[in-house]
Design a protein around this motif. Structure first.
Motif: not given
Length: 278
Positions: A17, A21, A53, A56-57, A59, A62, A65
């Motif tokens: 991961t 990233y 993290h 992303r949990e 959803d 990217l 984020v």
């Protein structure tokens, strides 16, 4: 400097991961060894990795984020996160409604729906009406009911609404939200409206509104099974609702369809000179 394996253990992000990233320009190592290609991270990057993290949990895409972690303004970051959380809450509400409906639909022996046929006389009520998009029904209803509450000081019955068939068929239709009262006032959008006399096939939906469409379907099946046809906009009467109690199990919503009896094919064909028609 922390090697990628060490950084992985500290942040609970896998090495794979972390590499992804990096490739996505989301979490770039503090330094990369030119000779070996090894990635090294600083301890200062641990909080950023943990934020990524958690996002992303939830959803968060990217690209979003990236916008959040690169924003230097705390208020902007908070707004971006809040927007996504609102979307998640909306999706969770839709999922919950679908689950509730499916559970009820898949019951092996559903309880029979109690339907009442009754005549309702013409009634003049205090009402707000307008043409509304299906997605805007709830906020429009809330605003209309707030205006009615402000002007109708002595209601004589439960609030209700008339929902035009086109609202469900094409996603836009005419709505009338009303409160019965002996002297309907005027003010703002509120005005007296006379609801026409109708023959109603009425049934009461019990509980949360998440599966109210199931009751609609059961009532529709009853109408068809009894050789009746829908003759106008559906009426809902909010006997007990969120305005009365926060307990959804106590909510009671009456669904009433204006109906008229239709001739069956056999009856039409049996008349002198009659022919069966669809």
């Amino acid at each position: 400097m922390l090697a990628i394996g060490e950084f992985s253990r500290l942040t609970h992000l896998s090495v794979r991961t972390l590499r992804r990233y990096h490739d996505a320009d989301l979490l770039v190592p503090a330094t990369v060894d030119d000779a070996s290609g090894y990635r090294y991270y600083s301890a200062d990057q641990i909080p950023t990795a943990q934020v990524i993290h958690r996002l992303r949990e939830l959803d968060v895409p990217l690209a979003e984020v990236r916008r959040i972690v690169r924003s230097a303004d705390p208020a902007t970051r908070a707004d971006l996160v809040a927007d996504h959380l609102r979307r998640l809450e909306s999706e969770l509400a839709r999922t919950r409604a679908a689950v509730v409906s499916l559970r009820r639909l898949l019951r092996p022996d559903p309880a029979p729906l109690q339907v009442e046929l009754r005549s309702v006389p013409a009634t003049t009520v205090a009402a707000v009406e307008g043409d509304v998009e299906l997605d805007d029904v709830l906020p429009w209803y809330s605003g209309a009911m707030a205006e009615l509450d402000a002007l109708v000081s002595q209601p004589t019955g439960a609030p209700g609404g008339l929902y035009d068939n086109s609202l469900f068929e094409v996603g836009r239709g005419h709505l009338v939200v009303y409160r019965p009262t002996s002297r309907p006032p005027r003010g703002g959008r509120v005005r007296p409206v006379t609801l026409p006399a109708v023959e109603l096939a009425a049934a009461t939906h019990v509980g949360d509104h998440d599966d109210i469409q199931v009751t609609y379907g059961e009532l529709g099946a009853w109408v068809v099974g009894n050789a009746l046809a829908v003759a106008g906009p559906v009426r809902e009467t909010y006997l007990v609702g969120p305005r009365d109690t926060a307990d959804p199990s106590a909510w009671r919503t009456e669904i009433g369809w204006p109906v008229f009896r239709v001739a069956t094919r056999a009856a039409v064909a049996g008349r002198p000179g009659g022919t069966a028609s669809a």
